[in-house]
Write an enzyme that holds these catalytic residues in place. Structure first.
Site, short mmCIF file in Angstrom:
data_model
loop_
_atom_site.label_atom_id
_atom_site.label_comp_id
_atom_site.label_asym_id
_atom_site.label_seq_id
_atom_site.Cartn_x
_atom_site.Cartn_y
_atom_site.Cartn_z
N ASP A 237 0.85 -1.18 -0.03
CA ASP A 237 -0.03 -0.07 -0.04
C ASP A 237 0.92 1.37 0.19
OD1 ASP A 237 -2.11 -1.64 0.10
OD2 ASP A 237 -2.85 -1.09 1.92
N TYR B 183 2.35 2.08 -3.56
CA TYR B 183 1.11 2.42 -4.21
C TYR B 183 0.84 3.97 -4.06
CZ TYR B 183 -3.14 3.04 -6.63
OH TYR B 183 -4.22 3.38 -7.50
N ASP B 184 0.68 4.25 -2.72
CA ASP B 184 0.38 5.60 -2.16
C ASP B 184 1.41 6.71 -2.87
OD1 ASP B 184 -1.70 4.69 -0.99
OD2 ASP B 184 -1.10 4.57 1.07
N LEU C 4 -35.07 -9.69 -17.01
CA LEU C 4 -34.94 -11.09 -16.87
C LEU C 4 -36.38 -11.66 -16.53
CD1 LEU C 4 -31.74 -12.01 -15.68
CD2 LEU C 4 -32.31 -12.35 -17.97
N LYS D 96 -27.08 -14.86 -9.53
CA LYS D 96 -27.73 -13.46 -9.56
C LYS D 96 -27.27 -12.44 -8.50
CE LYS D 96 -32.25 -11.71 -10.86
NZ LYS D 96 -32.08 -10.54 -9.80
N LYS E 264 -28.11 -18.56 -18.94
CA LYS E 264 -27.94 -17.86 -20.22
C LYS E 264 -27.84 -18.96 -21.20
CE LYS E 264 -26.70 -13.54 -18.04
NZ LYS E 264 -25.66 -12.94 -17.70
N CYS F 136 -29.24 11.20 29.90
CA CYS F 136 -29.83 9.95 29.66
C CYS F 136 -29.19 8.80 30.02
CB CYS F 136 -30.49 9.75 28.47
SG CYS F 136 -31.13 8.28 27.97
#
Ligand code: IVH
Length: 693
Positions: free
Chosen positions: A42, A45-46, A92, A127, A301, A442
């Site tokens: 990380d 990347y930074d 669908l 799905k 499908k 409270c």
């Protein structure tokens, strides 16, 4: 050490370097979000990301839509434009059991003119229960993203979709086709959903009912920065390419999508016949609960594109595909009672308690009803039969009421008017979903209030952590913020994990905290909407709690005249100061030695600034004329004076600015004649903001 061959960028052409960085960072994002196999650490990347960002800031012409910096760069939108999809998004047809699946398949064979029982290869996919997106790429670059809408037209939400790490900004296909249309499902993984709701609960915001709603709400967020924080995910499942370029089957389309850099659900299978489809469906009925995201069925499908074309479409759905849905995890149950939970911030959440029912493998007997609006919408009555839903890890919810089964004479249920924990009047602010208890003593919110009071930006008391606060409240040793200052070392030392040394230190830290400045004390009170910045502005304008209370209760106009303070905050302050328990808290704190006011030194400094005409607008003269859209004359005057400016009644050559609103008269003409600068309200606000900066 200077070794140009060791990958440093000294001497590299900026445009070339930017292109390299873009390519590498996009590959890294793909590895991280899609392959789940990070390419780099990380921080690495930074740092590379920052280099690209700086490069683009120095050379804005190097900024390109496929740059990873553009994932977060979007400014908040005013609204969304409607766009027509290049290719419509169909829905669908559903089948709810294998009989309906078989009927669908028989119809399909008939349309295709095949013998009953012919085996045709199909693709089974999960799905995903999210929101469909249409992504348009031109020459490999993401140019537009839209919601499904009515299937023909959707809303353009490109800036939001750019924040989704799993959506490639540039396709990994060379050469890229002139255009590509990709469809898939945006979704929020269950764990992210839980974190979002936990955070919303903490902030007193209404909870999302389920990940799909959270995802839909997020996609329609006007501020892409908010979208980026919600961490959406995306699975691609449909590919449209220019004629002749499309792969010959759905199975190959999925491979194409994967190669192009999309995240494709790994659980899709090529299924040789209907029997295999049924087994796939059954297998995932159990298996889907182990998945980290919500699914509500499988999609089947026909694999061959040529057969899909031959089968064609009905009005709204393809004949060659069907959604085979799992029965919803819903069951009826009898409501036993409506209870209320009071959260840390005082938000009151109605909870339905009902007879236990088995749902999604667990026994469920209570469900949150979120807020008063949801309660009203359900129209819940005592003894009602409710439909309860629970899917996987998702918190159970009451979907609806079976009004037909309502007992005669049943009473409509509502949120109570008083707090179930402390009896204070509950409050609901305009435009807010949440109903709250605003009594800082409270017991249900006491812990949260104490934690806030001792937190860093507030009184900053060391050595008083959550565990200790819990003990103090549970043992009844502390019933209000003020009680903290009445604790003695011996009592503290008798608590778990406390020695006499740390007890003494804590007592000392508490005593020392009495010297914290007024704005921190104000912030520490935890008044809704009064964060650190607002607390500072209010503390500067109202030098003591008494001044602020008088203004809040008697002349809210004076409160909203403070820069940055709007009607919402003023209302919240008014409610807070009107609550007797809060008034008692303030007196108790004063008796304990809190000033609840600017220190004499701060007051003196402020007065000196005023006499010397200090302030960013000092020495400048303003004349107000006409009606401003949102500021009253006295508010505008207060704002100008607070910044050190003077307001005068007539225009002369010495006037610096005339602030003109609707129906401005002779003062405006005079200003124009004399060449004095004229501002409208927005101009004034900008000037004040610039002065404050
Ligand atoms: S295919 C013509 N595949 O379900 C093809 N849809 O109920 C239409 N969905 O609008 C879509 N997972 O939002 C397809 N693997 C998947 C899907 C999927 C989820 C959604 C999609 C669609 C809805 C239809």
């Amino acid at each position: 050490m200077n070794r140009p061959d060791a990958g440093t960028n000294t001497g590299t052409d900026p445009s070339q370097r930017a292109a390299e960085l873009r390519r590498l960072l996009n590959r890294a994002a793909h590895a991280y979000y899609v392959l789940d196999a990070p390419l780099m650490e990380d921080p690495v990347y930074d740092q590379l990301y920052r280099e690209l960002l700086e490069l683009e800031q120095r050379h804005p012409e190097l900024r390109s839509p496929d740059s990873p910096t553009q994932r977060v760069g979007g400014a908040p939108a005013e609204g969304f434009e409607s766009v027509r999809h290049r290719i419509g998004l169909l829905s669908l047809d559903n089948a709810f059991n294998t009989d309906e699946l078989e009927a669908w398949y028989a119809r399909l064979l008939k349309v295709l003119d095949r013998e009953p029982g012919t085996a045709l290869p199909m693709v089974g996919e999960l799905k995903i229960d999210g929101n469909a997106l249409a992504l348009s790429y031109e020459h490999g670059v993401l140019v537009r993203a839209a919601t499904r809408g009515d299937g023909e037209q959707g809303e353009e939400i490109t800036a939001n979709v750019r924040t989704i790490g799993a959506v490639p900004l540039r396709l990994q296909i060379d050469p890229a086709p002139a255009w590509v249309e990709v469809r898939g499902e945006a979704f929020i993984p269950d764990a992210t959903f839980a974190a979002i709701n936990a955070e919303r609960e903490e902030r007193g915001e209404a909870l999302f009912a389920n990940p799909r709603n959270a995802c839909a709400g997020t996609l329609r967020q006007l501020d892409p920065a908010v979208v980026a924080r919600r961490r959406l995910d995306f699975f691609a499942y449909t590919l449209h390419l220019p004629d002749g370029a499309a792969p010959p089957s759905q199975w190959e389309a999925l491979q194409w999508l994967r190669q192009a850099g999309f995240k494709v659900n790994p659980n899709a299978e090529l299924l040789p016949d209907l029997g295999a489809v049924e087994r796939f469906f059954q297998q995932w009925d159990g298996g889907r609960r182990q998945l980290p995201y919500a699914t509500d069925g499988v999609v089947v499908k026909l694999n061959a594109l040529s057969l899909q074309d031959a089968a064609g479409f009905t009005q709204k759905a393809p004949r060659w595909a069907i959604a085979l849905k799992y029965p919803a995890e819903e069951a009826p149950s009898r409501l036993l009672r409506l209870t209320c939970q009071v959260g840390r911030t005082g938000v009151v959440t109605p909870v339905a308690e009902f007879e236990p029912v088995a749902l999604a493998g667990t026994s469920v007997s209570r469900a949150t009803l979120h807020n008063a609006d949801r309660l009203a919408e359900l129209d819940l009555h005592g003894g009602d039969t409710v439909v309860v839903r629970k899917a996987g890890e998702i918190i159970p919810e009451v979907v609806r009421v079976l009004a037909e089964l309502r007992p005669a004479g049943a009473q409509r249920l509502e949120l109570p008017h008083t707090c179930p924990e402390c009896g204070s009047e509950l409050v609901r602010e305009e435009g807010e979903a949440a109903t709250r208890c605003v009594n800082s003593s409270c017991p249900a919110i006491l812990r949260g209030a104490l934690r806030h009071w001792v937190s860093k930006g507030a009184l900053d008391v060391d050595g008083l952590g959550s565990k200790l606060i819990e003990q103090l409240v549970d043992r009844g040793l502390v019933g209000s913020i003020a009680d903290l200052y009445r604790l003695d070392g011996a009592v503290l030392a008798s608590l778990e994990r406390m020695g006499s040394r740390s007890a003494d230190n804590l007592v000392a830290a508490l005593q020392a905290s009495k010297g914290q400045p007024w704005h921190r004390q104000l912030y520490g009170l935890g008044i809704h909407h009064v964060g650190e910045v607002n607390a500072k502005a209010l503390a500067a304008a109202f030098p003591s709690a008494a001044d602020l209370a008088t203004a809040a209760l008697e002349s809210p106009d004076l409160v909203t005249a403070v820069f940055g303070i709007g009607a919402e905050i003023a209302q919240s302050l008014q409610q807070w100061f009107a609550t007797p328990a809060n008034q008692q808290l303030l007196s108790a704190l004063e008796r304990l030695g809190f000033s609840l006011a600017l220190s004499p030194e701060a007051l003196a400094a402020q007065a000196q600034l005023g006499q010397a005409g200090g302030g960013p607008l000092s020495g400048q003269t303003f004349v107000l004329t006409g009606t401003l859209p949102s500021l009253s004359r006295s508010q505008a005057q207060a704002l100008i004076e607070a910044a050190g400016g003077k307001v005068s009644g007539s225009v002369s050559k010495k006037t610096d600015y005339v602030v003109a609103g609707a129906e401005a008269g002779s003062k405006l003409s005079k200003a124009e004649a004399l060449g004095v600068a004229v501002l409208d309200e927005q101009g004034l606000r900008r000037l004040l903001e610039a002065a404050a900066a």
